[in-house]
Write a protein that holds these residues in place. Structure first.
Motif, PDB file in Angstrom:
ATOM      1  N   ALA A   1      -0.108  63.881  -3.855  1.00 12.86           N
ATOM      2  CA  ALA A   1       0.599  63.169  -4.911  1.00 12.86           C
ATOM      3  C   ALA A   1      -0.339  62.938  -6.077  1.00 12.86           C
ATOM      4  O   ALA A   1      -0.802  61.832  -6.321  1.00 12.86           O
ATOM      5  CB  ALA A   1       1.128  61.842  -4.372  1.00 12.86           C
TER       6      ALA A   1
ATOM      7  N   THR B   1       9.967  58.961   4.873  1.00 13.77           N
ATOM      8  CA  THR B   1       9.690  59.977   3.853  1.00 13.77           C
ATOM      9  C   THR B   1       8.312  59.765   3.256  1.00 13.77           C
ATOM     10  O   THR B   1       7.696  58.709   3.410  1.00 13.77           O
ATOM     11  CB  THR B   1      10.732  59.941   2.713  1.00 13.77           C
ATOM     12  OG1 THR B   1      10.642  58.688   2.024  1.00 13.77           O
ATOM     13  CG2 THR B   1      12.139  60.140   3.239  1.00 13.77           C
ATOM     14  N   ARG B   2       7.825  60.806   2.569  1.00 10.04           N
ATOM     15  CA  ARG B   2       6.597  60.728   1.783  1.00 10.04           C
ATOM     16  C   ARG B   2       6.908  61.293   0.400  1.00 10.04           C
ATOM     17  O   ARG B   2       7.739  62.191   0.260  1.00 10.04           O
ATOM     18  CB  ARG B   2       5.465  61.555   2.422  1.00 10.04           C
ATOM     19  CG  ARG B   2       5.121  61.158   3.854  1.00 10.04           C
ATOM     20  CD  ARG B   2       4.386  59.837   3.932  1.00 10.04           C
ATOM     21  NE  ARG B   2       3.924  59.575   5.296  1.00 10.04           N
ATOM     22  CZ  ARG B   2       4.627  58.918   6.214  1.00 10.04           C
ATOM     23  NH1 ARG B   2       5.855  58.479   5.914  1.00 10.04           N
ATOM     24  NH2 ARG B   2       4.145  58.719   7.425  1.00 10.04           N
ATOM     25  N   SER B   3       6.238  60.788  -0.613  1.00 12.66           N
ATOM     26  CA  SER B   3       6.440  61.262  -1.977  1.00 12.66           C
ATOM     27  C   SER B   3       5.206  62.014  -2.445  1.00 12.66           C
ATOM     28  O   SER B   3       4.072  61.581  -2.210  1.00 12.66           O
ATOM     29  CB  SER B   3       6.712  60.081  -2.910  1.00 12.66           C
ATOM     30  OG  SER B   3       6.935  60.516  -4.228  1.00 12.66           O
TER      31      SER B   3
ATOM     32  N   THR C   1      15.015  66.221  -7.411  1.00 15.35           N
ATOM     33  CA  THR C   1      15.945  65.695  -8.410  1.00 15.35           C
ATOM     34  C   THR C   1      15.912  66.572  -9.649  1.00 15.35           C
ATOM     35  O   THR C   1      14.840  66.954 -10.126  1.00 15.35           O
ATOM     36  CB  THR C   1      15.568  64.251  -8.794  1.00 15.35           C
ATOM     37  OG1 THR C   1      15.563  63.442  -7.604  1.00 15.35           O
ATOM     38  CG2 THR C   1      16.566  63.675  -9.796  1.00 15.35           C
TER      39      THR C   1
ATOM     40  N   GLN D   1       8.554  66.743 -11.674  1.00 14.36           N
ATOM     41  CA  GLN D   1       9.358  66.089 -10.648  1.00 14.36           C
ATOM     42  C   GLN D   1       8.504  65.835  -9.400  1.00 14.36           C
ATOM     43  O   GLN D   1       7.414  66.392  -9.254  1.00 14.36           O
ATOM     44  CB  GLN D   1      10.563  66.949 -10.272  1.00 14.36           C
ATOM     45  CG  GLN D   1      11.433  67.402 -11.437  1.00 14.36           C
ATOM     46  CD  GLN D   1      12.035  66.250 -12.208  1.00 14.36           C
ATOM     47  OE1 GLN D   1      11.748  66.067 -13.389  1.00 14.36           O
ATOM     48  NE2 GLN D   1      12.862  65.467 -11.544  1.00 14.36           N
ATOM     49  N   THR D   2       9.019  65.030  -8.496  1.00 13.71           N
ATOM     50  CA  THR D   2       8.338  64.768  -7.227  1.00 13.71           C
ATOM     51  C   THR D   2       9.196  65.269  -6.072  1.00 13.71           C
ATOM     52  O   THR D   2      10.413  65.431  -6.193  1.00 13.71           O
ATOM     53  CB  THR D   2       8.064  63.264  -7.031  1.00 13.71           C
ATOM     54  OG1 THR D   2       9.309  62.547  -7.063  1.00 13.71           O
ATOM     55  CG2 THR D   2       7.137  62.734  -8.110  1.00 13.71           C
TER      56      THR D   2
ATOM     57  N   VAL E   1      10.936  64.877   3.758  1.00 15.18           N
ATOM     58  CA  VAL E   1      11.632  64.371   4.941  1.00 15.18           C
ATOM     59  C   VAL E   1      11.037  64.952   6.223  1.00 15.18           C
ATOM     60  O   VAL E   1      11.032  64.290   7.267  1.00 15.18           O
ATOM     61  CB  VAL E   1      13.139  64.697   4.852  1.00 15.18           C
ATOM     62  CG1 VAL E   1      13.882  64.269   6.110  1.00 15.18           C
ATOM     63  CG2 VAL E   1      13.754  64.045   3.614  1.00 15.18           C
TER      64      VAL E   1
ATOM     65  N   GLU F   1      10.502  64.288  -2.399  1.00 18.68           N
ATOM     66  CA  GLU F   1      10.683  63.228  -1.409  1.00 18.68           C
ATOM     67  C   GLU F   1      10.765  63.921  -0.045  1.00 18.68           C
ATOM     68  O   GLU F   1      11.811  64.419   0.360  1.00 18.68           O
ATOM     69  CB  GLU F   1      11.949  62.414  -1.680  1.00 18.68           C
ATOM     70  CG  GLU F   1      12.114  61.213  -0.751  1.00 18.68           C
ATOM     71  CD  GLU F   1      13.364  60.409  -1.050  1.00 18.68           C
ATOM     72  OE1 GLU F   1      13.648  59.457  -0.292  1.00 18.68           O
ATOM     73  OE2 GLU F   1      14.067  60.729  -2.033  1.00 18.68           O
TER      74      GLU F   1
ATOM     75  N   ARG G   1      20.504  65.264  -6.914  1.00 18.09           N
ATOM     76  CA  ARG G   1      19.576  65.339  -5.785  1.00 18.09           C
ATOM     77  C   ARG G   1      20.015  66.469  -4.871  1.00 18.09           C
ATOM     78  O   ARG G   1      21.176  66.541  -4.473  1.00 18.09           O
ATOM     79  CB  ARG G   1      19.545  64.008  -5.033  1.00 18.09           C
ATOM     80  CG  ARG G   1      18.771  62.932  -5.778  1.00 18.09           C
ATOM     81  CD  ARG G   1      19.171  61.517  -5.340  1.00 18.09           C
ATOM     82  NE  ARG G   1      18.965  61.265  -3.935  1.00 18.09           N
ATOM     83  CZ  ARG G   1      17.799  60.901  -3.380  1.00 18.09           C
ATOM     84  NH1 ARG G   1      16.741  60.756  -4.145  1.00 18.09           N
ATOM     85  NH2 ARG G   1      17.709  60.658  -2.087  1.00 18.09           N
TER      86      ARG G   1
ATOM     87  N   ALA H   1      12.473  68.664   1.712  1.00 16.08           N
ATOM     88  CA  ALA H   1      12.319  67.567   0.767  1.00 16.08           C
ATOM     89  C   ALA H   1      13.524  67.465  -0.157  1.00 16.08           C
ATOM     90  O   ALA H   1      14.214  68.449  -0.439  1.00 16.08           O
ATOM     91  CB  ALA H   1      11.046  67.769  -0.063  1.00 16.08           C
TER      92      ALA H   1
ATOM     93  N   HIS I   1       8.914  54.493   8.059  1.00 17.48           N
ATOM     94  CA  HIS I   1       8.490  55.163   6.826  1.00 17.48           C
ATOM     95  C   HIS I   1       8.940  56.627   6.922  1.00 17.48           C
ATOM     96  O   HIS I   1       8.120  57.528   7.139  1.00 17.48           O
ATOM     97  CB  HIS I   1       6.972  55.073   6.645  1.00 17.48           C
ATOM     98  CG  HIS I   1       6.445  53.674   6.708  1.00 17.48           C
ATOM     99  ND1 HIS I   1       6.022  53.089   7.900  1.00 17.48           N
ATOM    100  CD2 HIS I   1       6.298  52.733   5.737  1.00 17.48           C
ATOM    101  CE1 HIS I   1       5.613  51.852   7.647  1.00 17.48           C
ATOM    102  NE2 HIS I   1       5.776  51.616   6.350  1.00 17.48           N
TER     103      HIS I   1
END
Length: 527
Positions: A49, A322-324, A341, A301-302, A306, A304, A280, A338, A320
């Motif tokens: 990230a 998910t991770r971004s 968006t 963009q990021t 799963v 997310e 999304r 993931a 927790h």
């Protein structure tokens, strides 16, 4: 294969492309390292990230809309199909399904059965070169990441082998508690794996039900994205292909060779992906290349995240789920699932692979464009995730005691001009098992890379927790089936040998398939 950003020393040297081309600048002229002090070897666990480290620019020509591979679904708890190996019109090896050179996406649920008749229609006299000559055009199938039996007629890569004119009959029983997620299948004939994977003999597997681990997925449009390497070494369209994907000549520290591969997505070079502004979508990406790292970034963009390598994060960490991350490093065979968006309306964005430093002896792994992101029209054209009625199989574990214990087994990767080795031994089909593991246990293993290039380690049948790199704990450990081992470094993992279904003789190896073909593989007996 994955690491989170804030920890010192976790940033790879990686080049990204700017949001828009820079007029008058050549792509290979402008890699500017903004934060040189943060340049290190690629980490083992690489969800990153971070911001852009270096900027590249050039123009390129986008292609057509992203295609979707054909899908085969289970019916009455059984998925049956016939798959052929043959020669495509370009002279390369290919899967054939329903008479077309295609690799279908296989979709089934935990508890289902997979039945494949695999027919080898390759010629007796091979048309291409192999890592180990002479080529025999042998072939078989491996169901990568699945926790199934390594014995025939299931995920047997040692004894199930078809010569030209022969057929294999697979019957693979999927456990009822198998984690849902993205897996894949590819050929695995020792000595010929690299050539067949580079030719594109691979396809996606989706085990349904991941929405039960993360309910917000229900209703989201879904895309299965199979990224493969394509050799351009002797391609008459090489110059045009390089231009289309904006291929960089900067190799980020690897051997100073001219790049000889580009990436394709679902078989296309730089396709267009439709997504509405603010929409999304759930993207399921597999790096099916034979020997190239994929450092995914969707500009501005990021992700997310799963699941990684088919394993829902929520299975082991339900609090927790998910991770971004701004970008995600996938070694060959790695997968990420993931939510993405859509960018703001009127903003041009691209899905890119950043440049990866594979080490002083590594192959070039330059930055390039994978796809262009374009606005989606009002019509619905993408299948959506359904709501799952299945209960998630949570598996929260306390592995501190095993993590602190000395390694039960150490894997050492080495290489020289004669080949590639695990613990000083080069694989041979008649070799004895290198290690035996008791089923029902968790085991601390250490993987050591004593070479000058990256090696991704994969073990069949099981996942493992990658929790330490170079004797330092990873900030957010991840369950994987393929882990990157840094140049001159080590990774510590906890192997999950608890499932009785894995009993039998299996293998572990480097997933740079040219290395595996040349000896970097060993047998393991689960007993």
């Amino acid at each position: 294969m994955t690491k989170l950003s804030g920890e010192h020393g976790s940033w790879p040297r990686s080049c990204a492309l700017p949001e828009l081309p820079v007029p008058g600048l050549n792509f290979w002229d402008v890699c500017m390292v903004r934060t040189a002090s943060l340049r290190t070897a690629i980490p083992a666990v690489a969800i990153i990230a971070t911001g852009v480290i270096c900027t590249l620019g050039m123009t390129g020509s986008p292609s057509d809309l992203l295609s979707t591979p054909p899908e085969v679904h289970a019916s009455h708890h059984t998925l049956s199909l016939t798959l052929h190996a043959g020669i495509a019109s370009d002279g390369k090896n290919s899967f054939y399904f329903d008479g077309q050179p295609n690799a279908p996406t296989l979709r089934f649920s935990p508890g289902d059965q997979l039945k494949i008749t695999y027919i080898n229609d390759l010629p007796v006299n091979a048309k291409e070169k192999c890592a180990i000559m002479p080529c025999m055009d042998m072939t078989n199938l491996h169901f990568h990441g699945l926790a199934v039996s390594p014995d025939a007629p299931q995920d047997d890569v040692l004894d199930m082998m078809a010569a030209p004119g022969q057929a294999l009959h697979y019957t693979v029983q999927i456990p009822k508690d198998h984690p849902p997620g993205l897996y894949w299948y590819h050929t695995h004939p020792h000595g010929e794996s690299h050539r067949q994977a580079l030719d594109g003999m691979s396809g996606a597997i989706v085990i349904e039900g991941i929405e039960s681990y993360f309910p917000p997925l229900a209703g989201l449009p879904e895309r299965v994205l199979v990224v493969r390497g394509r050799s351009i070494e002797n391609d008459p369209q090489s110059a045009d292909l390089k231009h289309r994907v904006q291929l960089s000549s900067d190799v980020c520290g690897a051997e100073p060779e001219m790049p000889d591969e580009i990436f394709t997505m679902n078989g296309s070079v730089r396709p267009q992906i439709e997504i509405a502004s603010g929409e999304r979508q759930f993207w399921r990406v597999v790096n099916a290349s034979a020997d190239r790292y994929l450092d995914l970034q969707l500009e501005g963009q990021t992700f997310e995240i799963v699941a990684m390598d088919g394993m829902p994060i929520a299975q082991h960490d339900p609090d927790h789920p998910t991770r971004s991350a701004d970008h995600v490093l996938l070694p060959p065979a790695g997968r990420v699932e993931a939510i993405v968006t859509g960018p703001a309306a009127g903003v041009s964005k691209r899905l890119i692979s950043r440049c990866v430093d594979t080490g002083p002896d590594g192959d070039p792994n330059p930055a390039m464009v994978l796809a262009d992101i374009i606005p989606r029209p009002g019509r619905e054209s993408t299948s959506k995730m359904s709501k799952s009625s299945r209960k998630p199989e949570l598996k929260t574990l306390d592995l501190n005691e095993e993590e602190k214990a000395p390694p039960r087994f150490i894997v050492i990767f080495t290489e020289d001009k004669k080949g590639f080795y695990i613990n000083g031994e080069k694989f041979a089909p008649d070799a004895a098992p290198m290690v035996r593991a008791k089923v029902g246990t968790y085991q601390h293993w250490r993987i050591v890379n004593a070479s000058g290039e990256l090696h991704p380690m994969h073990i069949h049948q099981v996942h493992f927790l990658a929790y330490a790199e170079n004797d330092r704990r990873i900030a957010e450990p991840m369950w994987l089936d393929t882990v990157n081992v840094p140049t001159g470094g080590s990774v510590d993992v906890i192997m999950d040998f608890t499932d009785p279904v894995i009993k039998g003789t299996s293998v572990f190896h480097c997933h740079l398939l040219n290395h595996e073909d040349k000896g970097m593989m060993a047998k393991i007996v689960f007993e």
